[in-house]
Every structure is written in C-alpha cells, then in structure tokens.
Design an enzyme around this catalytic site. Sequence first.
Site, PDB file in Angstrom:
ATOM      1  N   HIS A  35     -10.513   5.185   5.700  1.00  0.00           N
ATOM      2  CA  HIS A  35      -9.461   4.048   5.643  1.00  0.00           C
ATOM      3  C   HIS A  35      -8.297   4.567   5.604  1.00  0.00           C
ATOM      4  CE1 HIS A  35      -9.275   0.280   3.479  1.00  0.00           C
ATOM      5  NE2 HIS A  35      -8.281   0.636   2.694  1.00  0.00           N
ATOM      6  N   ASP A  37      -4.524   2.959   4.680  1.00  0.00           N
ATOM      7  CA  ASP A  37      -3.721   1.816   3.911  1.00  0.00           C
ATOM      8  C   ASP A  37      -2.313   1.928   4.172  1.00  0.00           C
ATOM      9  OD1 ASP A  37      -5.670   1.027   1.855  1.00  0.00           O
ATOM     10  OD2 ASP A  37      -5.474   2.929   1.011  1.00  0.00           O
ATOM     11  N   MET A  39       1.293  -0.015   3.796  1.00  0.00           N
ATOM     12  CA  MET A  39       1.870  -0.819   3.030  1.00  0.00           C
ATOM     13  C   MET A  39       3.596  -0.980   3.249  1.00  0.00           C
ATOM     14  SD  MET A  39       0.545   0.831  -0.483  1.00  0.00           S
ATOM     15  CE  MET A  39      -1.097   1.419  -0.602  1.00  0.00           C
ATOM     16  N   MET A  70      -1.548  -4.008   4.232  1.00  0.00           N
ATOM     17  CA  MET A  70      -0.955  -4.896   3.026  1.00  0.00           C
ATOM     18  C   MET A  70       0.492  -5.119   3.192  1.00  0.00           C
ATOM     19  SD  MET A  70      -3.036  -2.560   0.057  1.00  0.00           S
ATOM     20  CE  MET A  70      -2.950  -1.120   1.136  1.00  0.00           C
ATOM     21  N   ASP A 179     -12.146  -1.973  -2.795  1.00  0.00           N
ATOM     22  CA  ASP A 179     -11.108  -0.863  -2.719  1.00  0.00           C
ATOM     23  C   ASP A 179     -10.397  -0.895  -4.122  1.00  0.00           C
ATOM     24  OD1 ASP A 179      -9.144   0.820  -2.242  1.00  0.00           O
ATOM     25  OD2 ASP A 179      -8.270  -0.081  -0.427  1.00  0.00           O
TER      26      ASP A 179
END
Length: 230
Positions: A35, A37, A39, A70, A179
């Site tokens: 995964h 992420d 941002m 995100m 998550d």
Amino acid sequence: MRRPVRIAPSILSADFGALAADVQRAAAAGADWIHVDVMDGHFVPNITIGPAVTRAVRQATDLPVDVHLMIEAPERYIGAFAQAGADWITVHQETCPHLHRVVQGIREAGARPGVALNPSTPVETLREAVAWVDLVLVMTVNPGFGGQSFIPRSVDKLRRLKRLLGEEGRDGEVEIQVDGGIDPSTAPAVVAAGANVLVAGSALFGATDPLGEAMARLRDAAAGAGRTRA
C-alpha cells in the site's frame, strides 16, 4: 462464504532509506499487496511521495501495488501513477465531484479503481458509485498521518457499507478495504463487519518483533473474525 483476507502493509511506516529492502521483507513475511499512501499537503495536512517512489516500489516486488491518492484533483496524476506501476488506484469521494469520469480514467490507464471515504463521509454517498468501482476504502482514522487511533464507530460504518453493496448487487465483487489503526486488537471486528483488505503500517513496520511475526499475529487476529459475529 467469507472472502479471504488480504494484508497490505503501508510503506508510510517503512524505512525510506531502505525502502526496497522493507518492501521485500514485507513480501517475504506474507504480504498480499503493498500500500502506497500519497498525500499532497492540501487535502490532508501532510506531504509524502509521488510516482517516482511508486515506481521504486514496483521495481522491488511482484505483489500488487495499491496506491491511495489523498490529494486534490487526483485526475491530473492518474496516468503518472499507472505508468509508475500502480495496479490499484483509489481516490477520495470528497475530492471528486465527477467521480464517474475519474473512475473511467483509472480503468483507461490500466489500473483498477477504488474510492475512499473519510470518517465523516456517509457510505450512502457511494450508492451510485458502487456500480463502477472495484474497491471501497473506509478510512478508520482521519487521513494524513500514520500511527493514529482507530475510530470505533467505523465498525458500524463497515456493516452499512456491506449492506449497501448487497442492495446494489455488488457484495462479494467489491473489495472492502480499511486503513487506520489496524492491528491485532482491531482486525477481528473490521473483518467480521465485512472488510477483506487490511492496510497496516505501524503495526507491521513499527513492531518491535520481526516483521514476519507481526504479520502472523495480524493474520491470526483477522482469522479469528470467523468466530466473531458482525
């Protein structure tokens, strides 16, 4: 029949100075996905990584690479992340007024589309969208930082999402991912409520025990959901 539970270690908690090694350690420990992420410092109050790091993850493993955007205006970057090797690309409902178009763009780029919901976003906002997506990510913390505490109300939200998928004829077809604050103490409840993809960062990469042991504890806890009523 209960779907098999997949574990997706989040590189947000990995050692970026030895990223390839950490990704490979996770794979050797039994990870199902990796995964990533992403941002932007606008949609969430943190800045992390981009397509170049995603490409490095892709080069380090044959596991599916699961990218969670995100970010604001994610449609501008879908092509870059797909070209970097993302197998899954998840965008936030809150950032996509034209979600159908964005989901189409993800498929056209060659990745599988997901949509994420912040803790305060009702699952009902996805009723129309579940016909188009392959994954729904329920954020069980407010996005932006690792190591946060699990929001207990998320368990009921997962139950409501599973019911909605059933009403729309997609139960068993759409991956339900969680998550935030996922560890051996929270995994049984979220799996019993319907989640089948568990993202974990600090519970794995931040564990004091070897990664393989931490992974085994999390998987054993998720398996215990079969003895827990949703």
